[in-house]
Motif scaffolding. Structure first.
Motif, mmCIF file in Angstrom:
data_model
loop_
_atom_site.group_PDB
_atom_site.id
_atom_site.type_symbol
_atom_site.label_atom_id
_atom_site.label_comp_id
_atom_site.label_asym_id
_atom_site.label_seq_id
_atom_site.Cartn_x
_atom_site.Cartn_y
_atom_site.Cartn_z
ATOM 1 N N ALA A 90 128.038 29.107 119.842
ATOM 2 C CA ALA A 90 126.911 29.819 120.376
ATOM 3 C C ALA A 90 126.262 30.936 119.646
ATOM 4 O O ALA A 90 125.220 31.186 119.061
ATOM 5 C CB ALA A 90 127.032 30.227 121.771
ATOM 6 N N ALA A 91 127.429 31.595 118.907
ATOM 7 C CA ALA A 91 126.966 32.647 117.858
ATOM 8 C C ALA A 91 126.211 32.023 116.908
ATOM 9 O O ALA A 91 125.260 32.805 116.228
ATOM 10 C CB ALA A 91 128.302 33.438 117.448
ATOM 11 N N VAL A 92 126.678 31.187 116.332
ATOM 12 C CA VAL A 92 126.051 30.695 114.984
ATOM 13 C C VAL A 92 124.712 30.057 115.212
ATOM 14 O O VAL A 92 123.868 30.509 114.324
ATOM 15 C CB VAL A 92 126.951 29.357 114.375
ATOM 16 N N THR A 93 124.871 29.267 116.335
ATOM 17 C CA THR A 93 123.317 28.890 116.499
ATOM 18 C C THR A 93 122.406 29.763 117.049
ATOM 19 O O THR A 93 121.211 29.802 116.395
ATOM 20 C CB THR A 93 123.611 27.617 117.825
ATOM 21 N N THR A 94 122.752 30.946 117.547
ATOM 22 C CA THR A 94 121.856 31.911 117.885
ATOM 23 C C THR A 94 121.537 32.806 116.574
ATOM 24 O O THR A 94 120.294 33.270 116.421
ATOM 25 C CB THR A 94 122.476 32.916 118.766
ATOM 26 N N SER A 195 135.208 41.745 104.594
ATOM 27 C CA SER A 195 133.947 42.358 105.097
ATOM 28 C C SER A 195 132.680 41.962 104.464
ATOM 29 O O SER A 195 131.948 42.607 103.669
ATOM 30 C CB SER A 195 134.173 43.787 105.115
ATOM 31 N N PRO A 196 131.976 40.749 105.086
ATOM 32 C CA PRO A 196 130.757 40.421 104.420
ATOM 33 C C PRO A 196 129.775 41.364 104.480
ATOM 34 O O PRO A 196 128.888 41.389 103.614
ATOM 35 C CB PRO A 196 130.636 39.103 105.377
ATOM 36 N N LEU A 197 129.458 42.360 105.780
ATOM 37 C CA LEU A 197 128.316 43.084 105.530
ATOM 38 C C LEU A 197 128.537 44.083 104.457
ATOM 39 O O LEU A 197 127.498 44.596 104.126
ATOM 40 C CB LEU A 197 128.389 43.938 106.927
ATOM 41 N N ALA A 198 129.634 44.712 104.114
ATOM 42 C CA ALA A 198 129.882 45.316 103.026
ATOM 43 C C ALA A 198 129.566 44.944 101.727
ATOM 44 O O ALA A 198 129.238 45.566 100.552
ATOM 45 C CB ALA A 198 131.317 45.970 103.047
ATOM 46 N N LEU A 199 129.581 43.426 101.672
ATOM 47 C CA LEU A 199 129.247 42.647 100.282
ATOM 48 C C LEU A 199 127.986 42.197 100.287
ATOM 49 O O LEU A 199 127.383 41.790 99.223
ATOM 50 C CB LEU A 199 130.190 41.412 100.416
ATOM 51 N N GLY A 200 127.033 42.862 101.331
ATOM 52 C CA GLY A 200 125.515 42.434 101.331
ATOM 53 C C GLY A 200 125.059 41.439 102.296
ATOM 54 O O GLY A 200 123.812 41.285 102.493
ATOM 55 N N ALA A 201 125.979 40.894 103.226
ATOM 56 C CA ALA A 201 125.291 39.905 104.269
ATOM 57 C C ALA A 201 124.675 40.645 105.239
ATOM 58 O O ALA A 201 125.145 41.966 105.295
ATOM 59 C CB ALA A 201 126.506 39.183 104.825
ATOM 60 N N ASP A 202 123.763 39.957 105.643
ATOM 61 C CA ASP A 202 122.585 40.883 106.937
ATOM 62 C C ASP A 202 123.398 40.566 108.208
ATOM 63 O O ASP A 202 123.312 41.468 109.144
ATOM 64 C CB ASP A 202 121.401 40.207 106.847
ATOM 65 N N CYS A 203 124.110 39.584 108.374
ATOM 66 C CA CYS A 203 124.839 39.002 109.772
ATOM 67 C C CYS A 203 126.128 38.432 109.456
ATOM 68 O O CYS A 203 126.285 37.414 108.613
ATOM 69 C CB CYS A 203 123.834 38.133 110.286
ATOM 70 N N VAL A 204 126.984 38.605 110.346
ATOM 71 C CA VAL A 204 128.229 38.161 110.263
ATOM 72 C C VAL A 204 128.570 37.120 111.707
ATOM 73 O O VAL A 204 128.146 38.007 112.702
ATOM 74 C CB VAL A 204 129.682 38.944 110.031
ATOM 75 N N VAL A 205 129.106 36.049 111.666
ATOM 76 C CA VAL A 205 129.428 35.627 112.982
ATOM 77 C C VAL A 205 131.056 35.078 112.821
ATOM 78 O O VAL A 205 131.451 34.942 112.071
ATOM 79 C CB VAL A 205 128.582 34.426 113.131
ATOM 80 N N TYR A 206 131.523 34.993 114.230
ATOM 81 C CA TYR A 206 132.768 34.557 114.391
ATOM 82 C C TYR A 206 132.872 33.797 115.667
ATOM 83 O O TYR A 206 132.198 33.733 116.699
ATOM 84 C CB TYR A 206 133.760 35.667 114.772
ATOM 85 N N SER A 207 133.763 32.943 115.657
ATOM 86 C CA SER A 207 134.624 32.062 116.738
ATOM 87 C C SER A 207 135.583 32.777 116.861
ATOM 88 O O SER A 207 136.526 32.905 116.408
ATOM 89 C CB SER A 207 134.868 30.720 116.273
ATOM 90 N N ALA A 208 135.372 33.699 118.003
ATOM 91 C CA ALA A 208 136.535 34.650 118.568
ATOM 92 C C ALA A 208 137.613 33.887 119.286
ATOM 93 O O ALA A 208 138.745 34.325 119.762
ATOM 94 C CB ALA A 208 135.967 35.562 119.710
ATOM 95 N N THR A 209 137.465 32.705 119.391
ATOM 96 C CA THR A 209 137.990 31.734 119.814
ATOM 97 C C THR A 209 139.517 31.484 119.088
ATOM 98 O O THR A 209 140.518 31.263 119.619
ATOM 99 C CB THR A 209 137.611 30.221 120.123
ATOM 100 N N LYS A 210 139.422 31.625 117.833
ATOM 101 C CA LYS A 210 140.386 31.597 116.781
ATOM 102 C C LYS A 210 141.230 33.035 116.948
ATOM 103 O O LYS A 210 141.841 32.989 117.712
ATOM 104 C CB LYS A 210 139.563 31.232 115.408
ATOM 105 N N HIS A 211 141.177 33.589 115.783
ATOM 106 C CA HIS A 211 142.216 34.631 115.644
ATOM 107 C C HIS A 211 142.096 35.758 116.383
ATOM 108 O O HIS A 211 142.913 36.460 116.913
ATOM 109 C CB HIS A 211 142.127 35.398 114.125
ATOM 110 N N ILE A 212 140.554 36.098 117.067
ATOM 111 C CA ILE A 212 140.531 37.242 117.693
ATOM 112 C C ILE A 212 141.322 37.137 119.201
ATOM 113 O O ILE A 212 142.003 37.892 119.652
ATOM 114 C CB ILE A 212 139.082 37.492 118.190
ATOM 115 N N ASP A 213 141.198 35.947 119.976
ATOM 116 C CA ASP A 213 142.127 35.518 121.049
ATOM 117 C C ASP A 213 143.309 35.172 120.439
ATOM 118 O O ASP A 213 144.517 35.922 120.670
ATOM 119 C CB ASP A 213 141.571 34.309 121.629
ATOM 120 N N GLY A 214 143.616 34.217 119.568
ATOM 121 C CA GLY A 214 144.779 34.021 118.783
ATOM 122 C C GLY A 214 145.820 33.288 119.501
ATOM 123 O O GLY A 214 147.043 33.504 119.009
#
Length: 395
Positions: A90-94, A195-214
């Motif tokens: 849902a994050a990627v698609t949005t 940290s992609p934003l610090a490297l110049g990316a405009d937007c970062v997405v995560y599947s929090a299902t993975k490590h963030i829940d873990g």
């Protein structure tokens, strides 16, 4: 989101940032299980809806528990704002749909999770959005793929499942020179190591299902960017179409952030030990791990990542039969399509996460029938290695 009174170190922010306490003064963040909110007056209700008074309206829009999760991950990521979603896809698609209109063009790396490829190759074209897929490691291909109507670049790094590491800063520069934005799926690196934003990316997405829940409990996703970027591209799309995360899942993920550095550090250590052990085994023809000196993009890893990864990719023999014999012989490490869990997991990408790709497309990405993706858990690394090596005897 207001800045913290003091800029605490990252681990501290993952425990304390964004906390909202009720009148009861709870220690653990509260779980607000409600789909709606009541108002003191009709005038207050009107003010909430016309956005002249801050406050909650409906859980599809937001919820205090969701707000805490969004503020905490945003502060840690170094983003101005975040929006949580019901899943990583849902994050990627949005993040993609919110930026494009009919007639626009997207450039994406070929090495993507199968569902991400589907969104780009099959879903976006239904609405008149074209795309070009490139070898993400080849900067010239990114440049050549740009068209006058290119609006978005999209990549994941490290890639799923072969752990290629793309030069985010260089690709961001190409995107911006073309007037496009860059969206980065940072799941395999985690916010701990990249940290992609610090490297110049405009937007970062995560599947929090993975490590963030873990711990294999719930689904969730998150989009991080500047507040204006989110308001301009995603705010109304999320509000009106409703890919909302449940308050319970947001609470689980909020608590997961508190232990994220400890878990990822341990998993990364185990992944490195496993990669070294597998590299010595005669039945393993290839090991790919961002923490090893023999990684194909070792220089890029050193430049943009603070650590390796919790994942290892390796080849078991030359065909599916050998890989399946290995997988079926495992006793401790479990077969699944998930990753980033407290339990060590293995996946056969050719028949699961990337099965919808043609054999030719998989071969182009280095996803042979013998490739296995390993996700390190929190077990003792010696037990994991003993299980892997014993199973290799059956491959």
């Amino acid at each position: 989101m207001s800045a913290p009174a003091r800029q605490y170190r990252p681990e501290t922010r993952l425990v304390h940032s964004g906390t909202l306490r009720s009148q009861f003064g709870e220690t653990s963040e509260a779980l607000f299980v409600t789909q709606g909110f009541v108002y003191d007056s009709a005038e207050q209700c009107e003010a909430r809806f016309n956005n002249t008074e801050p406050g909650y309206i409906y859980a599809r829009y937001s919820n205090p528990t969701v707000t805490m999760f969004e503020r905490r991950i945003a502060e840690f990521e170094g983003a101005e704002a975040a929006r949580a979603t019901a899943s990583g896809m849902a994050a990627v698609t949005t993040a993609l749909v919110g930026q494009v209109r009919a007639g626009d063009h997207v450039v994406a790396a070929k090495a993507l999770f199968g569902s991400c490829r589907w969104v780009i190759e099959e879903f976006l074209p239904r609405f008149g959005v074209t795309s070009t897929l490139v070898d993400g490691l080849d900067l010239d291909q990114w440049k050549r793929a740009v068209q006058p109507n290119t609006k978005v670049f999209f990549l994941e790094s490290p890639t799923n499942p072969t752990l290629d590491v793309l030069d985010i800063a260089a690709i961001a520069a190409i995107a911006h020179a073309a007037g496009a934005t860059l969206v980065v799926d940072n799941v395999f690196a985690t916010p701990i190591w990249q940290s992609p934003l610090a490297l110049g990316a405009d937007c970062v997405v995560y599947s929090a299902t993975k490590h963030i829940d873990g711990q294999g409990r719930c689904l969730g996703g998150v989009i991080l960017a500047a507040e204006k970027f989110i308001q301009d591209n995603f705010h109304m799309l999320l509000r009106q179409t409703g890919p909302a995360i449940s308050p319970f899942n947001a609470w689980v993920l909020l608590k997961g952030l508190e232990t994220l550095p400890l878990r990822v550090a341990r998993q990364t250590e185990t992944a490195g030990i496993v990669a070294d052990a597998l590299a010595k085994h005669p039945k393993i023809s290839r090991v790919i791990y961002p923490g090893r000196a023999d990684h194909p993009q070792a220089a890029t890893v050193k430049k943009q990542m603070r650590g390796g990864s919790t994942l290892v990719a390796f080849d078991v023999g030359a065909d599916k039969k050998a890989a399946f014999r290995f997988l079926n012989a495992l006793k401790l490490v479990r077969i699944t399509n998930n990753l980033g869990d407290a339990k060590s997991l293995v996946t056969h990408p050719a028949t699961t996460t990337h099965q919808r790709l043609t054999p030719q497309a998989r071969a182009e990405l280095g996803i042979t029938d013998g490739v296995v993706r390993f996700s390190a858990g929190l077990e003792h690394p010696d037990d994991v290695i003993e299980d892997l090596l014993a199973a290799l005897e059956k491959a």
